[in-house]
Design a protein around this motif. Structure first.
Motif, PDB file in Angstrom:
ATOM      1  N   GLY A 124       0.759  -1.232  -0.033  1.00 16.66           N
ATOM      2  CA  GLY A 124      -0.018   0.080   0.085  1.00 16.66           C
ATOM      3  C   GLY A 124       0.819   1.322  -0.093  1.00 16.66           C
ATOM      4  O   GLY A 124       2.132   1.223  -0.031  1.00 16.66           O
ATOM      5  N   ALA A 125       0.040   2.665  -0.180  1.00 16.55           N
ATOM      6  CA  ALA A 125       0.904   3.906  -0.258  1.00 16.55           C
ATOM      7  C   ALA A 125       1.447   4.118   1.233  1.00 16.55           C
ATOM      8  O   ALA A 125       1.025   3.508   2.380  1.00 16.55           O
ATOM      9  CB  ALA A 125      -0.217   4.726  -0.700  1.00 16.55           C
ATOM     10  N   SER A 126       2.399   4.964   1.147  1.00 14.97           N
ATOM     11  CA  SER A 126       3.271   5.539   2.383  1.00 14.97           C
ATOM     12  C   SER A 126       2.480   6.682   2.738  1.00 14.97           C
ATOM     13  O   SER A 126       1.927   7.454   2.097  1.00 14.97           O
ATOM     14  CB  SER A 126       4.601   5.967   1.869  1.00 14.97           C
ATOM     15  OG  SER A 126       5.157   6.513   2.945  1.00 14.97           O
ATOM     16  N   SER A 127       2.134   6.619   4.325  1.00 16.53           N
ATOM     17  CA  SER A 127       1.481   7.454   5.031  1.00 16.53           C
ATOM     18  C   SER A 127       2.166   8.175   6.155  1.00 16.53           C
ATOM     19  O   SER A 127       1.772   8.755   6.866  1.00 16.53           O
ATOM     20  CB  SER A 127       0.179   6.879   5.580  1.00 16.53           C
ATOM     21  OG  SER A 127       0.719   5.613   6.599  1.00 16.53           O
ATOM     22  N   GLY A 128       3.463   7.746   6.135  1.00 15.20           N
ATOM     23  CA  GLY A 128       4.247   8.456   7.308  1.00 15.20           C
ATOM     24  C   GLY A 128       4.746   7.836   8.137  1.00 15.20           C
ATOM     25  O   GLY A 128       5.194   6.458   8.105  1.00 15.20           O
ATOM     26  N   ALA A 129       4.640   8.109   9.407  1.00 13.16           N
ATOM     27  CA  ALA A 129       5.136   7.699  10.689  1.00 13.16           C
ATOM     28  C   ALA A 129       4.372   6.257  10.771  1.00 13.16           C
ATOM     29  O   ALA A 129       5.098   5.495  11.581  1.00 13.16           O
ATOM     30  CB  ALA A 129       4.655   8.608  11.871  1.00 13.16           C
ATOM     31  N   GLY A 130       3.252   5.886  10.541  1.00 14.21           N
ATOM     32  CA  GLY A 130       2.606   4.524  10.513  1.00 14.21           C
ATOM     33  C   GLY A 130       2.977   3.487   9.713  1.00 14.21           C
ATOM     34  O   GLY A 130       2.266   2.681   9.893  1.00 14.21           O
TER      35      GLY A 130
END
Length: 350
Positions: free
Chosen positions: A291-297
């Motif tokens: 899936g896509a990157s959402s940052g810290a999570g």
């Protein structure tokens, strides 16, 4: 089981790690293992060279010899534009860094475009298994069209030393019939030449979005998987299911109430188990996308997906943006955290 894994899973740790599938029990599955090539692929009509290619892919990297795979896929330079993909980390405009990340991350293989892998083939094709993605949705045509078109030949992938080719079919789209024919012919040729085949079995039709986005429903993605294994894909790539009941919501096609009443529940492992069941009960390996990157999570989400895939009976994870849209050392650690789930003997098939 490590405290780190439980911490990453948070409040869902017990639910994910203790769940037992009853609708489709583990005893009915062909579960990945060190003997996967001999047990699952050797009885088929694949030739000796294809079996050797599968063994090379399954034998490489930190998961080598386990029956599981961790693959770095980077075709986003075409699929989502190079700017959208690589601007957060411009070093990955250089194809060599993509391959370096897969090596540093301990992956079984790297999946990318003819251009990316061809640019460094003589330097790296012998160091890590190459998977050449042969078709793409280029997304520069305006107004946008959603179609997978061939970017090169199977022979070209063979010449650069690839162990496998990958392709996407947009099942449910108006162009899917042509894509099915093209991919079936390409996969037949790849097997003749001794390469393995990986199929991205994605759904694409605006009608699949109603009250929810049923592009990620277990029943519709499961059927896409079943079409993919019919095309003799050796490995199926699919998005992790997020809901169920797509057939009923869209009100088309045929299914059975048993799918929803007995074979599945709302539990994410049960939904993914239905995807595995549609891959000939695991005879063909299922890898879910990161899936896509959402940052810290991203780390927690990637580990969660790996736990669901493994416990459902899947073959591994194929995760790209979460890894390459951050510094290389951080991306490598994320890939290794995914692999640690498959190496942990206490994370069992549910």
């Amino acid at each position: 089981m490590s405290d780190d894994l439980s911490a990453l899973l948070g409040d869902s740790a017990d639910s994910l790690l203790q769940h037992k599938c009853t609708g489709i029990p583990v005893e009915s599955l062909h579960v990945p293992g060190p003997d996967s090539v001999e047990r699952l692929y050797m009885p088929t009509d694949r030739n000796c060279r294809t079996l050797a290619s599968l063994q090379r892919l399954l034998g490489h990297g930190r998961l080598g010899g386990s029956g599981y795979v961790s693959i770095l896929p980077v075709d986003q330079g075409i699929e989502h534009s190079a700017g959208a993909s690589f601007a957060p980390n411009p070093m990955y405009f250089d194809p060599e860094n993509i391959v370096k990340l897969a090596i540093e991350g301990g992956c079984n293989g790297v999946a990318s475009t003819f251009g990316v892998l061809g640019a460094v083939a003589r330097q790296y094709a012998h160091r890590i298994p190459f998977i050449v993605k042969i078709n793409h949705n280029e997304l520069l045509t305006y107004p946008s069209t959603f179609d997978q078109v061939m970017f090169g030949s199977v022979e070209r992938a063979y010449d650069m030393g690839a162990v496998a080719v990958g392709a996407t079919i947009y099942f449910g789209s108006t162009e899917s019939s042509r894509q099915i024919v093209e991919v079936a012919e390409a996969f037949q040729r790849a097997h003749e030449l001794g390469m393995a085949t990986i199929l991205w079995c994605y759904l694409r039709n605006a009608a699949f979005k109603t009250d929810k986005d049923y592009h990620v429903s277990a029943d519709l993605t499961g059927q896409a998987n079943h079409l993919g294994v019919t095309l003799q894909a050796d490995i199926i790539k699919q998005k992790l299911p997020e809901n169920n009941g797509g057939y009923n919501a869209v009100k088309f096609g045929k299914t059975s109430p048993i799918v929803y009443d007995k074979l599945t529940t709302d539990h994410p492992i049960d939904l993914c188990r239905y995807q595995v069941a549609n891959c000939y009960m695991g005879r063909v390996g299922l890898i879910n996308s990161g899936g896509a990157s959402s940052g810290a999570g991203d780390l927690a989400q990637a580990v969660r997906t790996a736990v669901i895939n493994k416990r459902a009976g899947g073959m591994g994870l194929i995760s790209g943006r979460k890894a390459f849209q951050r510094p290389m050392d951080e991306g490598a650690k994320l890939l290794q955290a995914i692999q640690d789930v498959y190496l942990d003997p206490q994370v069992t098939v549910a």
